[in-house]
Motif scaffolding. Structure first.
Motif, PDB file in Angstrom:
ATOM      1  N   ILE A  99       1.243  27.054  -3.120  1.00 49.49           N
ATOM      2  CA  ILE A  99       0.454  26.092  -2.346  1.00 49.49           C
ATOM      3  C   ILE A  99       1.179  24.748  -2.262  1.00 49.49           C
ATOM      4  O   ILE A  99       1.226  24.111  -1.212  1.00 49.49           O
ATOM      5  N   GLY A 100       1.758  24.311  -3.390  1.00 49.99           N
ATOM      6  CA  GLY A 100       2.477  23.042  -3.386  1.00 49.99           C
ATOM      7  C   GLY A 100       3.690  23.054  -2.478  1.00 49.99           C
ATOM      8  O   GLY A 100       3.997  22.057  -1.818  1.00 49.99           O
ATOM      9  N   THR A 101       4.394  24.178  -2.418  1.00 49.39           N
ATOM     10  CA  THR A 101       5.552  24.276  -1.541  1.00 49.39           C
ATOM     11  C   THR A 101       5.132  24.222  -0.080  1.00 49.39           C
ATOM     12  O   THR A 101       5.787  23.577   0.745  1.00 49.39           O
ATOM     13  N   SER A 102       4.032  24.885   0.237  1.00 47.35           N
ATOM     14  CA  SER A 102       3.581  24.872   1.633  1.00 47.35           C
ATOM     15  C   SER A 102       3.051  23.498   2.045  1.00 47.35           C
ATOM     16  O   SER A 102       3.123  23.138   3.214  1.00 47.35           O
ATOM     17  N   LEU A 103       2.513  22.734   1.087  1.00 48.16           N
ATOM     18  CA  LEU A 103       1.992  21.406   1.417  1.00 48.16           C
ATOM     19  C   LEU A 103       3.037  20.306   1.268  1.00 48.16           C
ATOM     20  O   LEU A 103       2.784  19.172   1.665  1.00 48.16           O
ATOM     21  N   GLY A 104       4.172  20.603   0.638  1.00 47.38           N
ATOM     22  CA  GLY A 104       5.242  19.627   0.589  1.00 47.38           C
ATOM     23  C   GLY A 104       5.549  19.028  -0.764  1.00 47.38           C
ATOM     24  O   GLY A 104       6.521  18.307  -0.897  1.00 47.38           O
ATOM     25  N   ASN A 105       4.764  19.289  -1.803  1.00 48.67           N
ATOM     26  CA  ASN A 105       5.046  18.726  -3.112  1.00 48.67           C
ATOM     27  C   ASN A 105       4.842  19.807  -4.175  1.00 48.67           C
ATOM     28  O   ASN A 105       3.725  20.068  -4.611  1.00 48.67           O
ATOM     29  N   THR A 106       5.932  20.423  -4.591  1.00 53.56           N
ATOM     30  CA  THR A 106       5.869  21.536  -5.524  1.00 53.56           C
ATOM     31  C   THR A 106       5.424  21.097  -6.916  1.00 53.56           C
ATOM     32  O   THR A 106       4.695  21.825  -7.592  1.00 53.56           O
TER      33      THR A 106
ATOM     34  N   MET B 277       0.819  -1.202   0.000  1.00 52.08           N
ATOM     35  CA  MET B 277       0.000   0.000   0.000  1.00 52.08           C
ATOM     36  C   MET B 277       0.856   1.256   0.000  1.00 52.08           C
ATOM     37  O   MET B 277       0.375   2.308  -0.359  1.00 52.08           O
ATOM     38  N   LYS B 278       2.090   1.151   0.427  1.00 50.34           N
ATOM     39  CA  LYS B 278       2.952   2.321   0.466  1.00 50.34           C
ATOM     40  C   LYS B 278       3.330   2.781  -0.938  1.00 50.34           C
ATOM     41  O   LYS B 278       3.629   3.952  -1.149  1.00 50.34           O
ATOM     42  N   ASN B 279       3.293   1.900  -1.899  1.00 49.18           N
ATOM     43  CA  ASN B 279       3.698   2.239  -3.259  1.00 49.18           C
ATOM     44  C   ASN B 279       2.659   3.072  -3.994  1.00 49.18           C
ATOM     45  O   ASN B 279       2.993   3.775  -4.934  1.00 49.18           O
ATOM     46  N   VAL B 280       1.395   3.013  -3.596  1.00 48.08           N
ATOM     47  CA  VAL B 280       0.337   3.753  -4.289  1.00 48.08           C
ATOM     48  C   VAL B 280       0.529   5.263  -4.155  1.00 48.08           C
ATOM     49  O   VAL B 280       0.499   5.977  -5.161  1.00 48.08           O
ATOM     50  N   PRO B 281       0.749   5.821  -2.962  1.00 50.30           N
ATOM     51  CA  PRO B 281       0.991   7.270  -2.893  1.00 50.30           C
ATOM     52  C   PRO B 281       2.259   7.703  -3.637  1.00 50.30           C
ATOM     53  O   PRO B 281       2.303   8.781  -4.223  1.00 50.30           O
ATOM     54  N   ASP B 282       3.280   6.848  -3.610  1.00 50.21           N
ATOM     55  CA  ASP B 282       4.498   7.169  -4.349  1.00 50.21           C
ATOM     56  C   ASP B 282       4.227   7.216  -5.850  1.00 50.21           C
ATOM     57  O   ASP B 282       4.721   8.099  -6.557  1.00 50.21           O
ATOM     58  N   PHE B 283       3.451   6.263  -6.326  1.00 50.51           N
ATOM     59  CA  PHE B 283       3.104   6.248  -7.748  1.00 50.51           C
ATOM     60  C   PHE B 283       2.270   7.460  -8.121  1.00 50.51           C
ATOM     61  O   PHE B 283       2.495   8.096  -9.149  1.00 50.51           O
ATOM     62  N   LEU B 284       1.283   7.807  -7.290  1.00 56.26           N
ATOM     63  CA  LEU B 284       0.429   8.962  -7.594  1.00 56.26           C
ATOM     64  C   LEU B 284       1.217  10.262  -7.574  1.00 56.26           C
ATOM     65  O   LEU B 284       0.991  11.134  -8.414  1.00 56.26           O
ATOM     66  N   SER B 285       2.127  10.410  -6.642  1.00 55.32           N
ATOM     67  CA  SER B 285       2.920  11.640  -6.597  1.00 55.32           C
ATOM     68  C   SER B 285       3.868  11.732  -7.786  1.00 55.32           C
ATOM     69  O   SER B 285       4.232  12.825  -8.205  1.00 55.32           O
ATOM     70  N   ALA B 286       4.253  10.604  -8.360  1.00 54.39           N
ATOM     71  CA  ALA B 286       5.117  10.627  -9.533  1.00 54.39           C
ATOM     72  C   ALA B 286       4.324  10.776 -10.831  1.00 54.39           C
ATOM     73  O   ALA B 286       4.771  11.440 -11.765  1.00 54.39           O
ATOM     74  N   ALA B 287       3.134  10.198 -10.900  1.00 55.63           N
ATOM     75  CA  ALA B 287       2.380  10.186 -12.150  1.00 55.63           C
ATOM     76  C   ALA B 287       1.411  11.354 -12.296  1.00 55.63           C
ATOM     77  O   ALA B 287       1.076  11.740 -13.414  1.00 55.63           O
ATOM     78  N   LEU B 288       0.948  11.930 -11.195  1.00 59.58           N
ATOM     79  CA  LEU B 288      -0.064  12.978 -11.268  1.00 59.58           C
ATOM     80  C   LEU B 288       0.382  14.214 -12.051  1.00 59.58           C
ATOM     81  O   LEU B 288      -0.407  14.738 -12.847  1.00 59.58           O
TER      82      LEU B 288
END
Length: 91
Positions: free
Chosen positions: A56-63, A1-12
């Motif tokens: 907004i992305g910088t403040s939330l952690g993913n630019t 299950m840990k791989n799903v957020p990693d995939f979404l953050s890379a593919a989105l």
């Protein structure tokens, strides 16, 4: 299950850029098809969306995700607003 957020953050970001290009090309094709051309604030919306998305992305952690989502949202809002043709009305 840990791989799903990693995939979404890379593919989105790539998915958002693909959607942005598809909407942009569809809008350009519709403009060429119609005789009257309507100018919109789409490029200004993209620029402002990138600025706000980066903040907004910088403040939330993913630019990267903030940048692409801001660009997509800015384009959507900017393409709905038409420019007025005030050529020479006000000096």
């Amino acid at each position: 299950m840990k791989n799903v957020p990693d995939f979404l953050s890379a593919a989105l970001p790539w998915i958002c850029i693909g959607l942005l290009l598809a909407i942009f090309f569809a809008q350009s094709a519709a403009k060429k098809k119609n005789a009257e051309k309507k100018d919109t604030f789409s490029s200004e919306g993209i620029a402002l969306g990138m600025c706000f998305g980066t903040a907004i992305g910088t403040s939330l952690g993913n630019t990267g995700i903030g940048l692409t989502l801001g660009m997509l949202a800015g384009f959507a809002v900017g393409s709905m607003i038409e420019k007025n043709d005030n050529s020479g009305d006000n000096p």
